[in-house]
Design a protein around this motif. Structure first.
Motif, PDB file in Angstrom:
ATOM      1  N   GLY A 102       0.828  -1.209   0.000  1.00  0.00           N
ATOM      2  CA  GLY A 102       0.000   0.000   0.000  1.00  0.00           C
ATOM      3  C   GLY A 102       0.852   1.243   0.000  1.00  0.00           C
ATOM      4  N   GLY A 103       0.274   2.264  -0.364  1.00  0.00           N
ATOM      5  CA  GLY A 103      -1.079   2.440  -0.853  1.00  0.00           C
ATOM      6  C   GLY A 103      -1.155   2.384  -2.354  1.00  0.00           C
ATOM      7  N   GLY A 104      -2.190   3.049  -2.852  1.00  0.00           N
ATOM      8  CA  GLY A 104      -2.489   2.990  -4.267  1.00  0.00           C
ATOM      9  C   GLY A 104      -1.395   3.565  -5.149  1.00  0.00           C
ATOM     10  N   THR A 105      -0.794   4.666  -4.732  1.00  0.00           N
ATOM     11  CA  THR A 105       0.261   5.288  -5.547  1.00  0.00           C
ATOM     12  C   THR A 105       1.468   4.359  -5.669  1.00  0.00           C
ATOM     13  OG1 THR A 105      -0.458   7.493  -4.887  1.00  0.00           O
ATOM     14  CG2 THR A 105       1.791   7.290  -5.753  1.00  0.00           C
ATOM     15  N   ILE A 106       1.885   3.789  -4.563  1.00  0.00           N
ATOM     16  CA  ILE A 106       3.024   2.858  -4.582  1.00  0.00           C
ATOM     17  C   ILE A 106       2.691   1.641  -5.452  1.00  0.00           C
ATOM     18  CG2 ILE A 106       4.462   1.319  -3.153  1.00  0.00           C
ATOM     19  CD1 ILE A 106       5.101   4.246  -2.667  1.00  0.00           C
ATOM     20  N   ALA A 107       1.475   1.114  -5.323  1.00  0.00           N
ATOM     21  CA  ALA A 107       1.068  -0.043  -6.122  1.00  0.00           C
ATOM     22  C   ALA A 107       1.112   0.283  -7.615  1.00  0.00           C
ATOM     23  CB  ALA A 107      -0.326  -0.511  -5.721  1.00  0.00           C
ATOM     24  N   ARG A 108       0.590   1.439  -7.989  1.00  0.00           N
ATOM     25  CA  ARG A 108       0.603   1.806  -9.413  1.00  0.00           C
ATOM     26  C   ARG A 108       2.035   2.006  -9.912  1.00  0.00           C
ATOM     27  NH1 ARG A 108      -3.734   4.432  -7.333  1.00  0.00           N
ATOM     28  NH2 ARG A 108      -2.747   6.489  -7.267  1.00  0.00           N
ATOM     29  N   GLN A 109       2.909   2.566  -9.072  1.00  0.00           N
ATOM     30  CA  GLN A 109       4.293   2.797  -9.490  1.00  0.00           C
ATOM     31  C   GLN A 109       5.075   1.491  -9.627  1.00  0.00           C
ATOM     32  OE1 GLN A 109       5.478   5.483  -6.336  1.00  0.00           O
ATOM     33  NE2 GLN A 109       5.250   7.265  -7.673  1.00  0.00           N
ATOM     34  N   LEU A 110       4.754   0.505  -8.797  1.00  0.00           N
ATOM     35  CA  LEU A 110       5.530  -0.742  -8.791  1.00  0.00           C
ATOM     36  C   LEU A 110       4.856  -1.890  -9.544  1.00  0.00           C
ATOM     37  CD1 LEU A 110       6.917  -0.663  -5.136  1.00  0.00           C
ATOM     38  CD2 LEU A 110       8.147  -0.192  -7.275  1.00  0.00           C
ATOM     39  N   LEU A 111       3.661  -1.661 -10.078  1.00  0.00           N
ATOM     40  CA  LEU A 111       2.932  -2.732 -10.762  1.00  0.00           C
ATOM     41  C   LEU A 111       3.762  -3.377 -11.860  1.00  0.00           C
ATOM     42  CD1 LEU A 111       0.288  -4.311 -11.127  1.00  0.00           C
ATOM     43  CD2 LEU A 111      -0.442  -2.511 -12.723  1.00  0.00           C
ATOM     44  N   LEU A 112       4.474  -2.595 -12.614  1.00  0.00           N
ATOM     45  CA  LEU A 112       5.273  -3.120 -13.719  1.00  0.00           C
ATOM     46  C   LEU A 112       6.360  -4.084 -13.242  1.00  0.00           C
ATOM     47  CD1 LEU A 112       5.742  -3.020 -16.764  1.00  0.00           C
ATOM     48  CD2 LEU A 112       7.288  -1.108 -16.391  1.00  0.00           C
ATOM     49  N   PHE A 113       6.759  -3.990 -11.969  1.00  0.00           N
ATOM     50  CA  PHE A 113       7.813  -4.837 -11.419  1.00  0.00           C
ATOM     51  C   PHE A 113       7.248  -6.067 -10.705  1.00  0.00           C
ATOM     52  CE2 PHE A 113       9.247  -0.454 -11.580  1.00  0.00           C
ATOM     53  CZ  PHE A 113      10.378  -0.587 -12.369  1.00  0.00           C
ATOM     54  N   CYS A 114       5.932  -6.171 -10.642  1.00  0.00           N
ATOM     55  CA  CYS A 114       5.281  -7.293  -9.941  1.00  0.00           C
ATOM     56  C   CYS A 114       4.951  -8.410 -10.919  1.00  0.00           C
ATOM     57  CB  CYS A 114       4.000  -6.816  -9.257  1.00  0.00           C
ATOM     58  SG  CYS A 114       4.289  -5.640  -7.923  1.00  0.00           S
ATOM     59  N   ASN A 115       5.079  -9.645 -10.429  1.00  0.00           N
ATOM     60  CA  ASN A 115       4.716 -10.775 -11.274  1.00  0.00           C
ATOM     61  C   ASN A 115       3.653 -11.666 -10.648  1.00  0.00           C
ATOM     62  OD1 ASN A 115       6.225 -12.036  -9.343  1.00  0.00           O
ATOM     63  ND2 ASN A 115       7.849 -12.712 -10.710  1.00  0.00           N
ATOM     64  N   LYS A 116       3.212 -11.318  -9.431  1.00  0.00           N
ATOM     65  CA  LYS A 116       2.186 -12.082  -8.748  1.00  0.00           C
ATOM     66  C   LYS A 116       1.344 -11.121  -7.914  1.00  0.00           C
ATOM     67  CE  LYS A 116       2.047 -16.588  -6.555  1.00  0.00           C
ATOM     68  NZ  LYS A 116       2.803 -17.621  -5.868  1.00  0.00           N
ATOM     69  N   ALA A 117       0.068 -11.464  -7.746  1.00  0.00           N
ATOM     70  CA  ALA A 117      -0.817 -10.622  -6.931  1.00  0.00           C
ATOM     71  C   ALA A 117      -1.731 -11.507  -6.103  1.00  0.00           C
ATOM     72  CB  ALA A 117      -1.639  -9.693  -7.809  1.00  0.00           C
ATOM     73  N   TYR A 118      -1.799 -11.197  -4.815  1.00  0.00           N
ATOM     74  CA  TYR A 118      -2.708 -11.864  -3.882  1.00  0.00           C
ATOM     75  C   TYR A 118      -3.813 -10.856  -3.570  1.00  0.00           C
ATOM     76  CZ  TYR A 118       1.306 -14.947  -3.200  1.00  0.00           C
ATOM     77  OH  TYR A 118       2.355 -15.816  -3.389  1.00  0.00           O
ATOM     78  N   ILE A 119      -4.982 -11.111  -4.094  1.00  0.00           N
ATOM     79  CA  ILE A 119      -6.079 -10.156  -3.980  1.00  0.00           C
ATOM     80  C   ILE A 119      -7.231 -10.776  -3.196  1.00  0.00           C
ATOM     81  CG2 ILE A 119      -7.781  -8.778  -5.256  1.00  0.00           C
ATOM     82  CD1 ILE A 119      -4.857  -7.815  -5.648  1.00  0.00           C
ATOM     83  N   THR A 120      -7.736 -10.027  -2.239  1.00  0.00           N
ATOM     84  CA  THR A 120      -8.976 -10.391  -1.546  1.00  0.00           C
ATOM     85  C   THR A 120     -10.061  -9.526  -2.161  1.00  0.00           C
ATOM     86  OG1 THR A 120      -7.765 -10.869   0.477  1.00  0.00           O
ATOM     87  CG2 THR A 120     -10.153 -10.529   0.677  1.00  0.00           C
ATOM     88  N   LYS A 121     -11.002 -10.166  -2.865  1.00  0.00           N
ATOM     89  CA  LYS A 121     -12.089  -9.422  -3.499  1.00  0.00           C
ATOM     90  C   LYS A 121     -13.284  -9.405  -2.572  1.00  0.00           C
ATOM     91  CE  LYS A 121     -11.330  -9.505  -8.381  1.00  0.00           C
ATOM     92  NZ  LYS A 121     -11.895  -9.872  -9.671  1.00  0.00           N
ATOM     93  N   ILE A 122     -13.663  -8.203  -2.182  1.00  0.00           N
ATOM     94  CA  ILE A 122     -14.820  -7.997  -1.318  1.00  0.00           C
ATOM     95  C   ILE A 122     -16.023  -7.714  -2.211  1.00  0.00           C
ATOM     96  CG2 ILE A 122     -15.782  -6.586   0.533  1.00  0.00           C
ATOM     97  CD1 ILE A 122     -12.799  -5.899   1.249  1.00  0.00           C
ATOM     98  N   PHE A 123     -17.096  -8.465  -2.018  1.00  0.00           N
ATOM     99  CA  PHE A 123     -18.276  -8.324  -2.869  1.00  0.00           C
ATOM    100  C   PHE A 123     -19.160  -7.183  -2.392  1.00  0.00           C
ATOM    101  CE2 PHE A 123     -17.240 -12.934  -3.274  1.00  0.00           C
ATOM    102  CZ  PHE A 123     -16.742 -12.845  -4.563  1.00  0.00           C
ATOM    103  N   ARG A 124     -18.618  -5.988  -2.521  1.00  0.00           N
ATOM    104  CA  ARG A 124     -19.344  -4.787  -2.143  1.00  0.00           C
ATOM    105  C   ARG A 124     -18.623  -3.615  -2.803  1.00  0.00           C
ATOM    106  NH1 ARG A 124     -20.310  -3.343   4.077  1.00  0.00           N
ATOM    107  NH2 ARG A 124     -21.778  -5.039   3.831  1.00  0.00           N
ATOM    108  N   ASP A 125     -19.384  -2.612  -3.156  1.00  0.00           N
ATOM    109  CA  ASP A 125     -18.792  -1.382  -3.667  1.00  0.00           C
ATOM    110  C   ASP A 125     -18.909  -0.324  -2.582  1.00  0.00           C
ATOM    111  OD1 ASP A 125     -18.208  -2.509  -6.132  1.00  0.00           O
ATOM    112  OD2 ASP A 125     -20.159  -1.982  -6.960  1.00  0.00           O
ATOM    113  N   PHE A 126     -17.767   0.084  -2.067  1.00  0.00           N
ATOM    114  CA  PHE A 126     -17.744   1.087  -1.011  1.00  0.00           C
ATOM    115  C   PHE A 126     -17.826   2.474  -1.638  1.00  0.00           C
ATOM    116  CE2 PHE A 126     -16.047  -2.656   0.923  1.00  0.00           C
ATOM    117  CZ  PHE A 126     -16.439  -2.598   2.246  1.00  0.00           C
ATOM    118  N   ARG A 127     -18.677   3.310  -1.099  1.00  0.00           N
ATOM    119  CA  ARG A 127     -18.868   4.664  -1.647  1.00  0.00           C
ATOM    120  C   ARG A 127     -17.758   5.613  -1.190  1.00  0.00           C
ATOM    121  NH1 ARG A 127     -23.727   4.990  -4.101  1.00  0.00           N
ATOM    122  NH2 ARG A 127     -25.369   3.591  -3.403  1.00  0.00           N
TER     123      ARG A 127
END
Length: 168
Positions: A102-127
């Motif tokens: 985290g957070g979002g800025t760091i994730a977007r900056q480093l995405l190109l260097f990542c080769n795996k992602a562990y995602i917990t998908k929450i079935f809700r849209d938070f406002r």
């Protein structure tokens, strides 16, 4: 590098420096996956940690542009250009994995260097959200490799989905 995040239906991850919701089992999973490894975060993510303390049994790295910032128990770097030599120095044989937490800025900056992602998908849209990461479901460079059953905590339904990069 690996991403590890909990996201809502729109790939939002937080609001005002806080997670969308705390799912107890997801926090245990995060710990199991990241213990003994390195975690990279921005300053705001560090400020959201309990008592702003480093995560135990992990090397905690903060990326911040604030050159005056210090925090006991954390390694501080001021740019991504400083991050990569540090990772090589700390982990020359690549025995530890590196997790972008985290957070979002760091994730977007480093995405190109990542080769795996562990995602917990929450079935809700938070406002009330102000932070997001890229939607890997819409990115042709990524594919889902594993999907758990649906779990529930109170009125929150979620599932774990692992992704891998298929194209660079």
């Amino acid at each position: 590098m690996n991403l590890i995040f909990a996201v809502d239906g729109n790939w939002k991850i937080g609001y005002n420096g806080q997670m969308l919701v705390e799912i107890e089992e997801d926090l245990h999973r995060f710990r199991r996956i990241t213990e003994g490894h390195m975690v990279i975060m921005g300053r705001k993510t560090m400020e959201a940690l309990p008592n702003q303390q480093p995560l135990e049994n992990r090397i905690n790295i903060i990326v911040t542009r604030n050159k005056e910032f210090t925090k006991e128990g954390f390694i501080i770097v001021n740019s991504l250009e400083d991050l990569f030599p540090l990772l090589k120095e700390i982990n020359p044989d690549k025995e530890m994995e590196v997790f972008v937490t985290g957070g979002g800025t760091i994730a977007r900056q480093l995405l190109l260097f990542c080769n795996k992602a562990y995602i917990t998908k929450i079935f809700r849209d938070f406002r009330n959200t102000d932070t997001f990461i890229p939607n890997l479901d819409l990115d042709p460079d990524w594919e889902m490799v594993e999907e758990s059953e649906v779990f529930r905590q109170d009125d929150i339904y979620y599932r774990y989905i692992d992704y891998k990069r298929v194209r660079w």
